[in-house]
Scaffold this motif. Structure first.
Motif, PDB file in Angstrom:
ATOM      1  N   GLU A 159      58.666   1.800 -10.309  1.00  0.00           N
ATOM      2  CA  GLU A 159      59.478   2.423  -9.718  1.00  0.00           C
ATOM      3  C   GLU A 159      59.715   3.826 -10.563  1.00  0.00           C
ATOM      4  O   GLU A 159      59.631   4.964  -9.605  1.00  0.00           O
ATOM      5  CB  GLU A 159      60.946   1.913  -9.753  1.00  0.00           C
ATOM      6  CG  GLU A 159      61.911   2.379  -8.919  1.00  0.00           C
ATOM      7  CD  GLU A 159      63.086   1.662  -8.526  1.00  0.00           C
ATOM      8  OE1 GLU A 159      64.097   2.315  -8.974  1.00  0.00           O
ATOM      9  OE2 GLU A 159      63.181   0.612  -8.204  1.00  0.00           O
ATOM     10  N   HIS A 160      59.627   3.861 -11.893  1.00  0.00           N
ATOM     11  CA  HIS A 160      59.656   5.106 -12.511  1.00  0.00           C
ATOM     12  C   HIS A 160      58.699   6.192 -12.061  1.00  0.00           C
ATOM     13  O   HIS A 160      58.706   7.304 -11.794  1.00  0.00           O
ATOM     14  CB  HIS A 160      59.788   4.887 -14.010  1.00  0.00           C
ATOM     15  CG  HIS A 160      59.657   5.987 -14.880  1.00  0.00           C
ATOM     16  ND1 HIS A 160      60.547   7.081 -14.986  1.00  0.00           N
ATOM     17  CD2 HIS A 160      58.479   6.663 -15.610  1.00  0.00           C
ATOM     18  CE1 HIS A 160      60.221   8.092 -15.631  1.00  0.00           C
ATOM     19  NE2 HIS A 160      59.147   7.850 -16.030  1.00  0.00           N
ATOM     20  N   GLN A 162      56.723   5.919  -9.809  1.00  0.00           N
ATOM     21  CA  GLN A 162      56.835   6.209  -8.089  1.00  0.00           C
ATOM     22  C   GLN A 162      57.700   7.359  -7.807  1.00  0.00           C
ATOM     23  O   GLN A 162      57.275   8.258  -7.097  1.00  0.00           O
ATOM     24  CB  GLN A 162      57.361   5.042  -7.286  1.00  0.00           C
ATOM     25  CG  GLN A 162      56.148   3.961  -7.203  1.00  0.00           C
ATOM     26  CD  GLN A 162      56.968   2.582  -6.391  1.00  0.00           C
ATOM     27  OE1 GLN A 162      58.109   2.634  -6.261  1.00  0.00           O
ATOM     28  NE2 GLN A 162      56.034   1.872  -5.930  1.00  0.00           N
ATOM     29  N   ASN A 163      58.720   7.492  -8.654  1.00  0.00           N
ATOM     30  CA  ASN A 163      59.655   8.519  -8.455  1.00  0.00           C
ATOM     31  C   ASN A 163      58.960   9.905  -9.206  1.00  0.00           C
ATOM     32  O   ASN A 163      59.231  10.937  -8.737  1.00  0.00           O
ATOM     33  CB  ASN A 163      61.021   8.365  -9.238  1.00  0.00           C
ATOM     34  CG  ASN A 163      61.858   7.425  -8.683  1.00  0.00           C
ATOM     35  OD1 ASN A 163      61.568   7.152  -7.547  1.00  0.00           O
ATOM     36  ND2 ASN A 163      62.463   6.825  -9.435  1.00  0.00           N
ATOM     37  N   GLU A 185      56.176   0.702  -1.407  1.00  0.00           N
ATOM     38  CA  GLU A 185      55.537   1.920  -2.049  1.00  0.00           C
ATOM     39  C   GLU A 185      55.104   3.053  -1.170  1.00  0.00           C
ATOM     40  O   GLU A 185      55.080   4.096  -1.183  1.00  0.00           O
ATOM     41  CB  GLU A 185      54.413   1.421  -3.035  1.00  0.00           C
ATOM     42  CG  GLU A 185      53.804   2.476  -3.776  1.00  0.00           C
ATOM     43  CD  GLU A 185      52.739   1.844  -4.936  1.00  0.00           C
ATOM     44  OE1 GLU A 185      53.209   1.651  -6.017  1.00  0.00           O
ATOM     45  OE2 GLU A 185      51.507   1.526  -4.582  1.00  0.00           O
ATOM     46  N   PHE A 188      57.936   4.870   0.562  1.00  0.00           N
ATOM     47  CA  PHE A 188      58.456   5.858  -0.216  1.00  0.00           C
ATOM     48  C   PHE A 188      57.777   7.035  -0.579  1.00  0.00           C
ATOM     49  O   PHE A 188      57.995   8.187  -0.864  1.00  0.00           O
ATOM     50  CB  PHE A 188      58.865   5.163  -1.515  1.00  0.00           C
ATOM     51  CG  PHE A 188      59.488   5.914  -2.544  1.00  0.00           C
ATOM     52  CD1 PHE A 188      60.973   6.584  -2.392  1.00  0.00           C
ATOM     53  CD2 PHE A 188      59.046   6.478  -3.737  1.00  0.00           C
ATOM     54  CE1 PHE A 188      61.502   7.149  -3.344  1.00  0.00           C
ATOM     55  CE2 PHE A 188      59.473   7.415  -4.756  1.00  0.00           C
ATOM     56  CZ  PHE A 188      60.836   7.897  -4.375  1.00  0.00           C
ATOM     57  N   GLY A 213      59.832  10.217  -0.637  1.00  0.00           N
ATOM     58  CA  GLY A 213      59.818  10.875  -1.679  1.00  0.00           C
ATOM     59  C   GLY A 213      61.373  11.310  -2.625  1.00  0.00           C
ATOM     60  O   GLY A 213      61.212  11.834  -3.606  1.00  0.00           O
ATOM     61  N   THR A 214      62.296  11.660  -1.672  1.00  0.00           N
ATOM     62  CA  THR A 214      63.529  11.985  -2.333  1.00  0.00           C
ATOM     63  C   THR A 214      64.166  10.838  -3.201  1.00  0.00           C
ATOM     64  O   THR A 214      63.974   9.753  -2.695  1.00  0.00           O
ATOM     65  CB  THR A 214      64.248  12.229  -1.076  1.00  0.00           C
ATOM     66  OG1 THR A 214      64.473  11.054  -0.255  1.00  0.00           O
ATOM     67  CG2 THR A 214      63.746  13.679  -0.536  1.00  0.00           C
ATOM     68  N   PRO A 215      64.861  11.070  -4.014  1.00  0.00           N
ATOM     69  CA  PRO A 215      65.410  10.035  -5.088  1.00  0.00           C
ATOM     70  C   PRO A 215      66.188   8.897  -4.185  1.00  0.00           C
ATOM     71  O   PRO A 215      66.152   7.764  -4.764  1.00  0.00           O
ATOM     72  CB  PRO A 215      66.105  10.832  -6.068  1.00  0.00           C
ATOM     73  CG  PRO A 215      65.428  12.101  -6.108  1.00  0.00           C
ATOM     74  CD  PRO A 215      65.125  12.262  -4.700  1.00  0.00           C
ATOM     75  N   ASP A 216      66.875   9.438  -3.206  1.00  0.00           N
ATOM     76  CA  ASP A 216      67.888   8.282  -2.641  1.00  0.00           C
ATOM     77  C   ASP A 216      67.383   7.637  -1.296  1.00  0.00           C
ATOM     78  O   ASP A 216      68.014   7.063  -0.919  1.00  0.00           O
ATOM     79  CB  ASP A 216      69.263   8.984  -2.309  1.00  0.00           C
ATOM     80  CG  ASP A 216      69.181  10.336  -1.305  1.00  0.00           C
ATOM     81  OD1 ASP A 216      67.836  10.738  -1.115  1.00  0.00           O
ATOM     82  OD2 ASP A 216      70.014  10.833  -0.867  1.00  0.00           O
ATOM     83  N   TYR A 217      66.157   7.903  -1.038  1.00  0.00           N
ATOM     84  CA  TYR A 217      65.507   7.529   0.061  1.00  0.00           C
ATOM     85  C   TYR A 217      65.548   5.974   0.197  1.00  0.00           C
ATOM     86  O   TYR A 217      65.518   5.310   1.216  1.00  0.00           O
ATOM     87  CB  TYR A 217      64.338   8.029   0.402  1.00  0.00           C
ATOM     88  CG  TYR A 217      63.519   7.703   1.471  1.00  0.00           C
ATOM     89  CD1 TYR A 217      64.086   7.855   2.947  1.00  0.00           C
ATOM     90  CD2 TYR A 217      62.143   7.209   1.778  1.00  0.00           C
ATOM     91  CE1 TYR A 217      63.444   7.629   3.876  1.00  0.00           C
ATOM     92  CE2 TYR A 217      61.440   6.894   2.919  1.00  0.00           C
ATOM     93  CZ  TYR A 217      62.184   7.217   4.129  1.00  0.00           C
ATOM     94  OH  TYR A 217      61.672   6.699   5.191  1.00  0.00           O
ATOM     95  N   ARG A 218      65.232   5.365  -0.969  1.00  0.00           N
ATOM     96  CA  ARG A 218      65.020   3.736  -1.233  1.00  0.00           C
ATOM     97  C   ARG A 218      66.335   3.225  -0.595  1.00  0.00           C
ATOM     98  O   ARG A 218      66.299   2.107  -0.175  1.00  0.00           O
ATOM     99  CB  ARG A 218      64.921   3.570  -2.512  1.00  0.00           C
ATOM    100  CG  ARG A 218      63.207   3.663  -2.915  1.00  0.00           C
ATOM    101  CD  ARG A 218      63.045   2.812  -4.328  1.00  0.00           C
ATOM    102  NE  ARG A 218      61.728   2.905  -4.683  1.00  0.00           N
ATOM    103  CZ  ARG A 218      61.349   3.909  -5.665  1.00  0.00           C
ATOM    104  NH1 ARG A 218      62.354   4.847  -6.034  1.00  0.00           N
ATOM    105  NH2 ARG A 218      60.236   4.005  -6.085  1.00  0.00           N
TER     106      ARG A 218
END
Length: 247
Positions: A159-160, A162-163, A185, A188, A213-218
């Protein structure tokens, strides 16, 4: 930036692709999803110019430089981190002082400071993958091809990274094509998602994904909605199990 039209590929009598067509615009992010053996890696090899035995068109813009991140990192065990990252510049004949400065900047950007003299055998999986990404980005490519780059990592490290990838893409403005088995994946990271299936392989579903791709999208409703749709499309395209399978 990338144009694929009427792509066909055979291994002997086996037809892998039939009339595969898609485009990836400059700065775009495409994720390829499909069952094992459907040809995702083969497609990346074709885009990278490593496989020229195909029919149809598979072209990267003539002015574009590209890099390829392999699933198994592809690091040289006898070279330390700085040497692995700086290898593309060395092969291009870049002077050592310039190369050293570029490597230092790249290691800082990827959070690898202090590991310059470490060898791959002493690194964690996440560190190895960041070294592989750094080596791919050190030449400032226009196109980055990634073949299941995070598949062997633990969930938190995965996850790191991926961010990290969208942040690098926004900063460096490269185009991305990523092959993955992970639905989450793909949702995201992929501005566009193609599901590959059938025999021969073709595009069975395509999705537009502007929020990726935005941090809060998940944690968004849109992420879960699209993940369900992509999962259904992937299940529909997967080969059926034999009725006498012990599973």
């Amino acid at each position: 930036m990338i144009q694929v039209h009427g792509l066909g590929k055979r291994y002997g009598s086996r037809e892998i692709f039939a009339d595969l067509s898609f485009t990836v615009p400059e700065g775009g992010s495409l994720c390829l999803l499909g069952h094992s053996g459907c040809g995702k890696s083969t497609l990346l090899h074709i885009l990278a110019g490593l496989d020229r035995l195909y029919s149809g068109e598979a072209a990267v813009s003539a002015a574009a430089g590209f890099s390829y991140v392999l699933q198994n990192y592809g690091l040289f065990p006898w070279k330390n981190v700085a040497e692995n990252v700086g290898l593309p510049l060395r092969l291009r004949g870049v002077a050592r002082p310039v190369r050293r400065e570029a490597v230092a900047r790249m290691l800082a950007e990827l959070g690898l400071n202090g590991l310059e003299r470490s060898y791959p055998s002493r690194l964690s999986g996440g560190q190895k993958q960041r070294v592989a990404i750094g080596r791919a980005l050190i030449t400032d490519p226009d196109v980055l091809l990634l073949d299941e780059p995070f598949s062997s990592l633990d969930a938190i490290t995965r996850e790191h990274l991926q961010n990290l990838l969208p942040a690098l893409r926004r900063h460096r403005r490269f185009t991305t094509v990523l092959a993955t088995h992970s639905i989450e994946e793909a949702v995201f990271l992929g501005r566009n998602i193609l599901v590959l299936g059938g025999s021969p392989t073709h595009i069975t579903a395509a999705f537009d994904n502007p929020g990726c791709g935005t941090p809060d999208y998940r944690s968004s409703d849109e992420f879960f909605r699209l993940s369900r749709e992509v999962r259904a499309a992937l299940q529909a395209s997967a080969p059926a199990f034999e009725e006498n399978s012990p599973c």
